[in-house]
Design a protein around this motif. Structure first.
Motif, short mmCIF file in Angstrom:
data_model
loop_
_atom_site.label_atom_id
_atom_site.label_comp_id
_atom_site.label_asym_id
_atom_site.label_seq_id
_atom_site.Cartn_x
_atom_site.Cartn_y
_atom_site.Cartn_z
N ASN A 170 0.85 -1.20 0.00
CA ASN A 170 0.00 0.00 0.00
C ASN A 170 0.89 1.24 0.00
OD1 ASN A 170 -2.63 -1.45 0.35
ND2 ASN A 170 -1.67 -2.04 2.29
N ALA A 171 1.62 1.41 -1.07
CA ALA A 171 2.64 2.44 -1.13
C ALA A 171 2.05 3.85 -1.04
CB ALA A 171 3.45 2.30 -2.40
N THR A 172 2.68 4.67 -0.19
CA THR A 172 2.29 6.07 -0.06
C THR A 172 3.32 6.99 -0.70
OG1 THR A 172 3.37 6.16 2.11
CG2 THR A 172 1.01 5.66 2.07
N CYS A 173 4.53 6.47 -0.95
CA CYS A 173 5.57 7.25 -1.59
C CYS A 173 6.70 6.32 -2.01
CB CYS A 173 6.10 8.34 -0.65
SG CYS A 173 6.99 7.70 0.78
N SER A 174 7.72 6.88 -2.65
CA SER A 174 8.90 6.11 -3.05
C SER A 174 10.15 6.77 -2.47
CB SER A 174 9.02 6.05 -4.57
OG SER A 174 7.93 5.36 -5.13
N VAL A 175 11.10 5.95 -2.03
CA VAL A 175 12.37 6.47 -1.53
C VAL A 175 13.51 5.80 -2.30
CG1 VAL A 175 11.53 7.00 0.78
CG2 VAL A 175 12.49 4.75 0.32
N ALA A 176 14.57 6.56 -2.53
CA ALA A 176 15.78 6.02 -3.14
C ALA A 176 16.75 5.69 -2.01
CB ALA A 176 16.39 7.03 -4.09
N LEU A 177 17.13 4.43 -1.91
CA LEU A 177 18.08 3.99 -0.89
C LEU A 177 19.45 3.88 -1.54
CD1 LEU A 177 18.68 2.91 1.98
CD2 LEU A 177 18.11 0.62 1.12
N TRP A 178 20.33 4.83 -1.23
CA TRP A 178 21.69 4.82 -1.78
C TRP A 178 22.48 3.78 -1.01
CZ3 TRP A 178 23.64 10.31 -3.36
CH2 TRP A 178 24.54 10.19 -4.43
N LEU A 190 11.69 -0.19 5.64
CA LEU A 190 11.20 0.88 4.78
C LEU A 190 9.92 0.44 4.07
CD1 LEU A 190 14.53 2.18 3.20
CD2 LEU A 190 13.24 3.15 5.10
N LEU A 191 9.88 -0.82 3.66
CA LEU A 191 8.65 -1.34 3.06
C LEU A 191 7.51 -1.36 4.07
CD1 LEU A 191 10.15 -4.35 1.04
CD2 LEU A 191 9.22 -2.23 0.09
N ALA A 192 7.86 -1.60 5.35
CA ALA A 192 6.85 -1.61 6.40
C ALA A 192 6.24 -0.23 6.63
CB ALA A 192 7.45 -2.12 7.71
N VAL A 197 10.76 1.13 -2.47
CA VAL A 197 12.19 1.34 -2.28
C VAL A 197 12.93 1.12 -3.59
CG1 VAL A 197 14.26 0.66 -1.00
CG2 VAL A 197 12.01 0.57 0.12
N ILE A 198 13.68 2.13 -4.01
CA ILE A 198 14.53 2.03 -5.20
C ILE A 198 15.97 2.02 -4.72
CG2 ILE A 198 15.11 3.04 -7.44
CD1 ILE A 198 12.48 4.72 -7.10
N ASN A 343 7.43 4.67 14.20
CA ASN A 343 8.71 5.27 14.52
C ASN A 343 8.68 6.76 14.20
OD1 ASN A 343 11.53 6.08 14.30
ND2 ASN A 343 11.98 3.90 14.49
N PRO A 344 8.89 7.62 15.19
CA PRO A 344 8.82 9.06 14.93
C PRO A 344 9.88 9.55 13.95
CG PRO A 344 9.63 8.63 17.14
CD PRO A 344 9.12 7.33 16.61
N LEU A 345 11.01 8.85 13.85
CA LEU A 345 12.04 9.27 12.90
C LEU A 345 11.57 9.04 11.46
CD1 LEU A 345 15.29 7.99 14.64
CD2 LEU A 345 14.34 10.29 14.64
N TYR A 346 10.95 7.88 11.21
CA TYR A 346 10.40 7.64 9.88
C TYR A 346 9.20 8.55 9.61
CZ TYR A 346 13.38 3.57 9.13
OH TYR A 346 14.46 2.74 8.93
N LYS A 347 8.41 8.81 10.65
CA LYS A 347 7.28 9.73 10.50
C LYS A 347 7.77 11.13 10.13
CE LYS A 347 3.60 7.82 13.42
NZ LYS A 347 2.72 8.08 14.57
N LYS A 348 8.87 11.53 10.76
CA LYS A 348 9.45 12.84 10.48
C LYS A 348 9.93 12.91 9.03
CE LYS A 348 13.29 15.82 11.94
NZ LYS A 348 14.39 15.99 12.94
N PHE A 349 10.56 11.84 8.56
CA PHE A 349 11.05 11.83 7.19
C PHE A 349 9.89 11.85 6.20
CE2 PHE A 349 13.25 9.73 3.50
CZ PHE A 349 14.06 10.82 3.21
#
Length: 360
Positions: A170-178, A190-192, A197-198, A343-349
């Motif tokens: 149920n993707a809400t956005c996409s992130v690039a993982l370097w 991140l999937l959770a 995830v790219i 997780n508030p850190l992931y929420k913040k991001f």
């Protein structure tokens, strides 16, 4: 298990006698200790341990066997593994083999019967140092060669080197993982968050990372001396301020270097699941999982606010760069008492990515 004597020779000349398990052979590496009571499969397969001889402080290792699904990558990255006692008869409903068999399969040398308490004391007093595991005692004139050993091209070696896609249900956005040595658990968490995830390889250019169209960029954790990644640091500079950025572990250090700060080697590093970090804003203390041997020097931070510090030694554990829609942490957000998945850190991001998207 048939006892085969081996020798662990430290760069300071101290010699420990033990017995071999796992693969045969000799190896030189940086000797470090990890305080985890469990999670040895994760430790063995963590790319952060590339080039290192890991000493496990907990006395009995291998009692629940090996579960391949717990691995953080496709292979074991440690140079060797040193324990006080190894369990030959593991017992767990998920067990798929013994630690001895797994190390043989992976070509990793194991040593048991060593006084790991004494080893840890030496490393705490004198700092992480190189060591060699050999089948015969080493001549004194060869010890200088042990001390001269260096782990090089760590990120280049462990990075997958290929672009990969992981789709959330149920993707809400996409992130690039370097990927500088990204762990499977990072991708899974991140999937959770319901993020696609790219994964981009370490040698990707800033233009290639931005061209993914991801809502944000995550700089992964990884091994080695961050200062040697000069090309990567130059590429990171090109994305600052253009997209929300979250740095994890090595990514935290690389972003700080890109922002003009300095990074130095720690005496013996932070390795284990019991590292206390304190939020300088709210005063709360969280227990975190860490695996690194370098730190951002607080006095050299030119931009940003130090958000987290280590309770034990006061070292920098996280920086907020509000002006650039970025923040970084030295620890793994998902493996912290801050909590997961809420997780508030992931929420913040996520909030940073959402704000950036609305303003686009």
């Amino acid at each position: 298990m048939k006892k085969k004597k081996v020798y662990l020779t430290l760069a300071n000349g101290k010699v420990f006698e033990g017995y071999r398990f796992g693969a045969d052979g000799e190896v030189v590496g940086e000797l470090v200790f990890s305080t985890g009571m469990v999670g040895y499969v994760e430790t063995l397969t963590d790319p952060n341990n590339f080039g290192q001889i890991v000493v496990q402080t907990f006395p009995l290792i291998g009692n629940y066997g090996v579960m391949p699904q717990d691995a953080e990558s496709k292979k074991a990255w440690v140079s060797a593994y040193v324990v006080r006692e190894v369990c030959e008869t593991p017992s767990n409903f998920r067990c798929e083999g013994t630690l001895d068999d797994y190390l043989k399969e992976q070509g990793v040398i194991g040593v048991y019967g060593v006084d790991t308490r004494e080893l840890t004391k030496i490393l705490r007093e004198e700092g992480a140092m190189n060591a060699k595991i050999s089948q015969k005692p080493i001549a004194e004139d060869c010890i200088k060669a042990i001390a001269a050993y260096e782990t090089k091209d760590a990120v280049k070696t462990v990075s997958n080197g290929q672009k990969a896609f992981f789709v959330a249900e149920n993707a809400t956005c996409s992130v690039a993982l370097w990927d500088f040595g990204a762990k499977r658990s990072t991708i899974n968490n991140l999937l959770a968050q319901n993020w696609n995830v790219i994964v981009m390889p370490a040698n990707a250019s800033a233009e290639e990372v931005l061209a993914t169209g991801a809502h944000g960029v995550i700089l992964s954790d990884g091994p080695g001396n961050p200062n040697e990644n000069t090309a990567v640091i130059e590429e990171i500079k090109k994305i600052i301020g253009k997209v929300p950025v979250l740095g994890l572990g090595l990514g935290h250090q690389l972003f700080a270097l890109a922002m003009g700060a300095s990074v130095k080697k720690q005496k013996y590093g932070h390795r284990g699941g019991n590292q206390p970090v304190k939020c300088t804003k709210c005063g709360k203390v969280y227990i975190s999982t860490q695996n690194h041997g370098y730190e951002v020097v607080k006095d050299t931070i030119k931009e940003g606010f130090v958000k987290f510090v280590n309770v034990n030694d006061g070292s920098c554990e996280g920086i907020d760069y509000d002006e650039y829609n970025a923040f970084t942490v030295q620890f793994a957000p998902e493996a912290c008492s801050i909590g997961n998945p809420e997780n508030p850190l992931y929420k913040k991001f996520f909030a940073l990515m959402k704000k950036e998207n609305e303003n686009a």
